[in-house]
Design an enzyme around this catalytic site. Structure first.
Site, mmCIF file in Angstrom:
data_model
loop_
_atom_site.group_PDB
_atom_site.id
_atom_site.type_symbol
_atom_site.label_atom_id
_atom_site.label_comp_id
_atom_site.label_asym_id
_atom_site.label_seq_id
_atom_site.Cartn_x
_atom_site.Cartn_y
_atom_site.Cartn_z
ATOM 1 N N TYR A 81 85.787 34.531 44.715
ATOM 2 C CA TYR A 81 86.648 34.811 43.569
ATOM 3 C C TYR A 81 88.145 34.632 43.885
ATOM 4 C CZ TYR A 81 86.227 36.933 38.899
ATOM 5 O OH TYR A 81 86.162 37.164 37.548
ATOM 6 N N LYS A 120 73.878 39.593 48.333
ATOM 7 C CA LYS A 120 72.904 38.511 48.488
ATOM 8 C C LYS A 120 72.887 38.152 49.982
ATOM 9 C CE LYS A 120 70.106 35.404 46.746
ATOM 10 N NZ LYS A 120 68.808 35.747 46.160
HETATM 11 O O1 LIG Z 1 90.371 36.254 35.301
HETATM 12 C C1 LIG Z 1 89.605 35.826 34.450
HETATM 13 O O2 LIG Z 1 89.950 34.999 33.618
HETATM 14 C C2 LIG Z 1 88.193 36.337 34.387
HETATM 15 C C3 LIG Z 1 88.037 37.638 35.082
HETATM 16 C C4 LIG Z 1 86.768 38.320 34.787
HETATM 17 O O3 LIG Z 1 85.857 37.826 34.177
HETATM 18 C C5 LIG Z 1 86.620 39.700 35.246
HETATM 19 O O4 LIG Z 1 87.432 40.171 36.048
HETATM 20 O O5 LIG Z 1 85.650 40.364 34.839
HETATM 21 MG MG LIG Z 2 84.175 39.154 33.929
#
Ligand SMILES: O=C(O)CCC(=O)C(=O)O
Ligand SMILES: [Mg+2]
Ligand SMILES: NC(=O)C1=CN([C@@H]2O[C@H](COP(=O)(O)OP(=O)(O)OC[C@H]3O[C@@H](n4cnc5c(N)ncnc54)[C@H](OP(=O)(O)O)[C@@H]3O)[C@@H](O)[C@H]2O)C=CC1
Length: 417
Positions: free
Chosen positions: A161, A231
């Site tokens: 992420y 996972k």
């Molecule tokens: O930062 C984004 O655009 C998506 C973030 C997201 O889906 C979240 O943090 O749940």
């Molecule tokens: Mg999200």
């Protein structure tokens, strides 16, 4: 001092003590980001509902001074077309300690990287806290939605992420690929010449600080278990590391002892001597378990991407992301935000459910110690849903409901306080 942020004439800063407790004045300044898309709809409604709850709870003795700060599209209109996250926004979030934000748009494939992720990373808001609870009367796809009652601790700063990746065809992707193949002897990349490539950093330190918070939460809130969701069978050193470091921390810092031969372990809650089980679940199996046997899970500690998926999946079980609140927290700073995004097709239509943002504000009030106002919001949310005057997302699934607008639902909530 700020370029575009206007400090309210009245109000004082919340400050943090050395033990991370807060000093909250009766008239705190709270920064807010309106947000893109439906942010223009839900943020003003949240402010109205919170102001009404605070006024009702404290009879004028306490009041929030709201201070708008900027990120996303509104920021580019104010600060210039390339300024999506001004430095003074980050400064204000740090300086004022407690804030709340609407959703911010992130384009798919190209364009800017997520501003939501940037805020979390640059302020080191390493916990994404997302409680999932059921309100009576909410339409749900489950037969017994009340059995879903979990609190997600999602690691908020690491993992795939974080956005460390290179695009197919770029010189950087080629360089990384050459390094992996020539210097690291990697033979498993199926199509090296046409691959984009990403890096998944998961650290012991990052895992430990997240799992520590999750276990402490279970202790402080009398919860029966903490489940590490990963996972780790496939990603052995990153997701598997998360599991192992989590168990190790439970034993090292909380005195947990193995159950049978482990790896599950248990500790005694020092407040009431009840047992807290520390267990783990592989993410794919977990996603079916939460549908089939949700009452076996309570506090969830997981990695960043898993936490993202699990948040929306669990929200759906209790009625959807229209009422899914959350917080991003470091040890000292807290920034509250809904689980959902900007829902662009509904932007500016006064249509969507403001519930997630209102419940995020409810978490904020509780975090500030303003529990009476927070309790009023929870009670009114419950009553308003039972009155069946609800936004489209609930109305389309509820028999006999009256559909109200986004601001209309705010009015219903204020009336029901
Ligand atoms: O930062 C984004 O655009 C998506 C973030 C997201 O889906 C979240 O943090 O749940
Ligand atoms: Mg999200
Ligand atoms: N923290 C943040 O700021 C986040 C930002 N985003 C960003 O938001 C943008 C849009 O993302 P997308 O994938 O469409 O996800 P969204 O969460 O914005 O919307 C998906 C669907 O969820 C439902 N929904 C969303 N908000 C509400 C609400 N307030 N009330 C009721 N239902 C709601 C709608 O369902 P239906 O169609 O059934 O009515 C909507 O179509 C992207 O740029 C994404 O990156 C995404 C998540 C978090």
């Amino acid at each position: 001092m700020y370029q575009h942020i206007k400090i309210p004439a009245e109000g004082r800063k919340i400050t943090v003590n050395s033990d991370f407790s807060l000093n909250v004045p009766d008239n705190p300044v709270i920064p807010f980001i309106e947000g893109d898309g439906t942010g223009v709809d839900i943020t003003p409604v949240m402010i109205k509902v919170v102001d009404a709850a605070v006024a009702k709870a404290y009879g004028g003795k306490r009041k929030i001074s709201w201070m708008e700060i900027y990120a996303g599209e509104k920021s580019t209109r104010l600060y210039g077309q390339d300024t999506w996250l001004p430095a003074e926004t980050l400064e204000a979030v740090k300086e004022y300690v407690v804030s709340i934000k609407g959703p911010l748009t992130t384009p798919v494939s190209g364009g800017i990287r997520s501003l939501n992720v940037a805020l979390r990373q640059q302020l080191d808001l390493y916990v994404c806290l997302r409680p999932v609870r059921y309100f009576d009367g909410v339409p749900s796809p489950l037969r017994e939605p009340e059995k879903t009652n979990m609190v997600i601790f999602r690691e908020n700063s690491e993992d795939i992420y974080a956005g460390v990746e290179w695009q197919e065809g770029s010189a950087e992707a080629k360089k990384v690929m050459d390094f992996l193949i020539k210097e690291m002897g990697v033979k498993k990349i199926r199509f090296p010449a046409s691959s984009s490539i990403g890096i998944k950093p998961v650290s012991k330190e990052g895992t430990e600080r997240l799992v520590r918070k999750a276990i402490q939460y279970a202790i402080d809130n009398d919860k029966p278990s903490v489940t590490l969701v990963h996972k780790g069978n496939i990603m052995k050193f990153t997701e598997g590391g998360f599991r192992d470091w989590g168990y190790h921390l439970a034993q090292k810092e909380f005195g947990a002892t193995p159950i049978d031969d482990g790896p599950w372990c248990k500790l005694k809650n020092p407040h009431n001597s009840k047992e807290i089980i520390i267990k783990d679940s592989i993410a794919d199996a977990f996603l079916q378990q939460i549908l089939l046997r949700p009452n076996e899970y309570s506090v969830i500690a997981t990695l960043n991407l898993n936490g993202d998926y699990i948040s929306d999946a669990l929200a759906a079980q209790v009625g959807g992301i229209g009422i899914a609140p959350g917080a991003n927290m470091s040890d000292s700073i807290a920034m509250f935000e809904a689980t959902h995004g900007t829902a662009p097709k509904y932007a500016g239509k006064n249509y969507v459910n403001p519930g997630s943002m209102i419940l995020s504000a409810e978490m904020m009030l509780r975090h500030m110690g303003w529990t009476e106002a927070a309790d009023l919001i929870i009670a009114s949310m419950g009553k308003s849903i039972l009155s069946k005057q609800v936004t489209y997302d609930f109305a389309r699934l509820m028999e006999g409901a009256t559909q109200v607008s986004c601001s209309g639902f705010g009015e219903v909530m204020i009336k029901n306080m």
